[in-house]
Design an enzyme around this catalytic site. Structure first.
Site, short mmCIF file in Angstrom:
data_model
loop_
_atom_site.label_atom_id
_atom_site.label_comp_id
_atom_site.label_asym_id
_atom_site.label_seq_id
_atom_site.Cartn_x
_atom_site.Cartn_y
_atom_site.Cartn_z
N LYS A 158 50.82 53.49 35.89
CA LYS A 158 51.26 52.61 36.10
C LYS A 158 52.02 51.77 35.52
O LYS A 158 53.00 50.74 36.20
CB LYS A 158 49.52 51.52 34.94
N ALA A 186 42.73 44.15 32.32
CA ALA A 186 41.96 44.69 31.24
C ALA A 186 40.91 45.54 32.45
O ALA A 186 41.42 45.74 33.48
CB ALA A 186 40.83 43.82 30.51
P1 NDP Z 1 39.89 51.64 43.75
O1 NDP Z 1 39.02 53.55 43.01
O2 NDP Z 1 38.57 50.56 44.21
O3 NDP Z 1 40.61 51.68 44.45
C1 NDP Z 1 42.33 52.17 44.77
C2 NDP Z 1 42.54 51.40 45.95
O4 NDP Z 1 43.67 52.50 45.99
C3 NDP Z 1 42.06 52.10 47.01
O5 NDP Z 1 42.21 51.55 48.18
C4 NDP Z 1 42.29 53.19 46.77
O6 NDP Z 1 42.47 54.16 48.71
C5 NDP Z 1 44.06 53.62 46.89
N1 NDP Z 1 44.66 54.38 47.22
C6 NDP Z 1 44.51 55.28 46.30
N2 NDP Z 1 45.57 56.48 46.29
C7 NDP Z 1 46.37 55.74 47.82
C8 NDP Z 1 47.77 56.63 48.78
N3 NDP Z 1 48.05 57.63 48.13
N4 NDP Z 1 47.85 55.33 49.85
C9 NDP Z 1 47.05 54.48 49.45
N5 NDP Z 1 46.02 53.89 48.97
C10 NDP Z 1 45.71 55.02 47.95
O7 NDP Z 1 39.80 50.82 42.19
P2 NDP Z 1 40.60 49.68 41.39
O8 NDP Z 1 39.34 48.63 42.68
O9 NDP Z 1 40.16 48.97 40.55
O10 NDP Z 1 41.50 49.90 41.40
C11 NDP Z 1 42.53 48.66 42.28
C12 NDP Z 1 43.90 48.88 41.59
O11 NDP Z 1 43.37 48.00 40.11
C13 NDP Z 1 44.94 49.98 41.19
O12 NDP Z 1 45.53 49.68 40.82
C14 NDP Z 1 44.40 50.30 39.26
O13 NDP Z 1 45.15 50.80 38.55
C15 NDP Z 1 44.22 49.02 39.23
N6 NDP Z 1 43.07 48.21 37.79
C16 NDP Z 1 42.03 48.77 37.75
C17 NDP Z 1 41.57 48.64 36.66
C18 NDP Z 1 40.19 48.25 36.48
O14 NDP Z 1 39.51 48.21 35.50
N7 NDP Z 1 39.49 48.99 37.40
C19 NDP Z 1 41.97 48.26 35.63
C20 NDP Z 1 43.14 47.71 35.16
C21 NDP Z 1 44.71 47.79 36.63
P3 NDP Z 1 41.15 54.34 49.82
O15 NDP Z 1 40.43 53.72 49.51
O16 NDP Z 1 41.83 54.91 50.50
O17 NDP Z 1 40.67 56.02 48.76
#
Ligand code: NDP
Length: 340
Positions: A158, A186
């Protein structure tokens, strides 16, 4: 106004898509695969009254060529997709490469499209001050950056991806300039509307399922997923958000406090949520054979604090009550059949 949301099927992204549609935006979302018909149907039904049906296209962070068609004619891009696994992978590069090179590929496609005004990037508080190397005596602000070498693979991915994004837009020649705004959430909790598990749901799931008869002395800076989604949308259009980072956090909560809230609500429904803190020596012993406990050991007893002034004053977000965030997350997991 067409908005692209990357990784549209994820926990946070589904809320962003839903809120954008509710506000009347035309939304295109990317998924890695369009093959899972049931999942695609669920996404299309996020906002049944939407003026414009959600458009879905395939794109992958590891396939740079997939982003050019995805960003065609788009005005705003909300780049949420990034690997967020529950366990640390064997090779750090499994996370770092898609996060960093994927972000660069998305930004490159945005510049080439000529239609993109602003990109909102989902980074994390991990890029600011969260983890064993972070100073627990201070309250972190948007000015702060974690040194990547102090972080685990996810935190590194990140931090490096956010740095790469700022560097990329800074180096652009004037005629190619696009705006960047960053959201640093967070620990995100709250209702799950994509019907699937994600890393965020792990704590509530483990508590409801009584995976262990105790809770660990862990503290989380928590925020509701609906507030995180709203923050992305505000950061997309507010003049003052361009070129800035935004910490999105409500308050710090101990795992024991979470457990107590859940126990009060769900005890009568047959969920035996553990509420006692685990004695140190037992936790240490458990960590020898439990990978998840081992992973959290450096955070035991530590409180990482973040300033949410910009979230309240600039983005004008009044966060949901933590109690509602937790209880609604638990109900959504139960209703989706994700709790044993
Ligand atoms: P999810 O795992 O639900 O979402 C992750 C997303 O990233 C999915 O839609 C996944 O797609 C996609 N993804 C992963 N690898 C790839 C790839 N190679 N190509 C295209 N898409 C990809 O988690 P969150 O919704 O929680 O996370 C979303 C974002 O928020 C991320 O960037 C995470 O780092 C950030 N974040 C989350 C926090 C939390 O507490 N949840 C806190 C801070 C930041 P697919 O559906 O196809 O697997």
């Amino acid at each position: 106004k067409l908005v692209l949301v990357t990784g549209a099927g994820g926990f946070i992204a589904t809320h962003i898509v839903k809120q954008l549609q509710e506000e009347g935006y035309r939304v295109r979302g990317t998924v890695r695969s369009l093959e899972d018909e049931e999942r695609i149907k669920k996404l299309k039904e996020l906002c049944p009254d939407a003026k414009h049906e959600l458009e879905l296209v395939e794109a992958d962070l590891t396939k740079p060529e997939s982003w050019e068609p995805a960003v065609k004619d788009v005005k705003y891009v909300i780049h949420v997709a990034s690997p967020f696994p529950t366990q640390t992978p064997k090779e750090e590069s499994e996370l770092i490469q898609p996060a960093v090179e994927g972000t660069q590929a998305v930004l490159k496609a945005c510049v080439a499209a000529k239609s993109v005004k602003r990109v909102v990037l989902t980074s994390s508080c991990a890029a600011v001050g969260w983890g064993p190397g972070a100073d627990t005596t201070k309250t972190f602000t948007e000015e702060d950056w974690m040194e990547p070498e102090k972080l685990n693979a996810y935190g590194k991915s990140k931090t490096l991806a956010e740095k790469a994004a700022w560097d990329y837009v800074k180096e652009l020649p004037d005629e190619d300039k696009i705006e960047l705004a960053v959201i640093n959430p967070a620990y995100v909790m709250g209702p799950v509307i994509n019907g699937s598990m994600s890393t965020s749901s792990e704590v509530v799931k483990r508590l409801l399922e009584r995976e262990k008869p105790f809770v660990a002395k862990l503290n989380f800076p928590v925020v509701d997923v609906r507030d995180v989604a709203a923050a992305h949308i505000k950061a997309m259009t507010l003049d003052d958000a361009a070129g800035k980072r935004h910490l999105i956090v409500n308050s710090n909560v101990w795992m024991k406090e979470m457990a107590t809230i859940l126990s009060k609500e769900f005890k009568t429904q047959g969920y035996n949520v553990p509420t006692a803190n685990c004695p140190g020596p037992i936790l240490w012993l458990t960590s020898l054979f439990d990978r998840t406990i081992k992973m959290v050991m450096p955070d035991i007893g530590k409180v990482y604090k973040f300033d949410n002034t910009r979230m309240k004053d600039v983005l004008q977000i009044t966060p949901h009550e933590i109690k509602d965030t937790l209880i609604e997350m638990a109900y959504s997991l139960i209703e989706a059949g994700l709790i044993k």
